[in-house]
Write a protein that holds these residues in place. Sequence first.
Motif, PDB file in Angstrom:
ATOM      1  N   THR A 145       0.839  -1.186   0.000  1.00  0.00           N
ATOM      2  CA  THR A 145       0.000   0.000   0.000  1.00  0.00           C
ATOM      3  C   THR A 145       0.877   1.240   0.000  1.00  0.00           C
ATOM      4  O   THR A 145       1.772   1.362   0.842  1.00  0.00           O
ATOM      5  N   TRP A 203      -1.836   6.579   0.579  1.00  0.00           N
ATOM      6  CA  TRP A 203      -3.150   6.014   0.885  1.00  0.00           C
ATOM      7  C   TRP A 203      -3.339   5.847   2.385  1.00  0.00           C
ATOM      8  O   TRP A 203      -4.431   6.064   2.903  1.00  0.00           O
ATOM      9  N   ALA A 208      -6.129   7.732   4.524  1.00  0.00           N
ATOM     10  CA  ALA A 208      -7.070   6.992   5.368  1.00  0.00           C
ATOM     11  C   ALA A 208      -7.043   7.507   6.807  1.00  0.00           C
ATOM     12  O   ALA A 208      -8.091   7.596   7.463  1.00  0.00           O
ATOM     13  N   ASN A 209      -5.866   7.876   7.296  1.00  0.00           N
ATOM     14  CA  ASN A 209      -5.764   8.445   8.643  1.00  0.00           C
ATOM     15  C   ASN A 209      -6.514   9.766   8.735  1.00  0.00           C
ATOM     16  O   ASN A 209      -7.240  10.022   9.700  1.00  0.00           O
TER      17      ASN A 209
END
Length: 59
Positions: free
Chosen positions: A25, A29, A33-34
């Motif tokens: 990943t 990304w 996402a965090n």
Amino acid sequence: MKLGFNKIAFVLFLAVLVALPLLPTPEFWITLANYIGLYAIVALGLVLLTGIGGMTSFG
């Protein structure tokens, strides 16, 4: 014995969930996402703070 659609979907979801950490990943990304998770927590906190009446009290 016939499997229902819900059981097949659940098993497929679990398989994807197990395989997801094994995929490479990009760091972008993960950071995105965090940020999405943090902003979601902030938005839910504001919704809980304002309540049904919409009156904010920071006191």
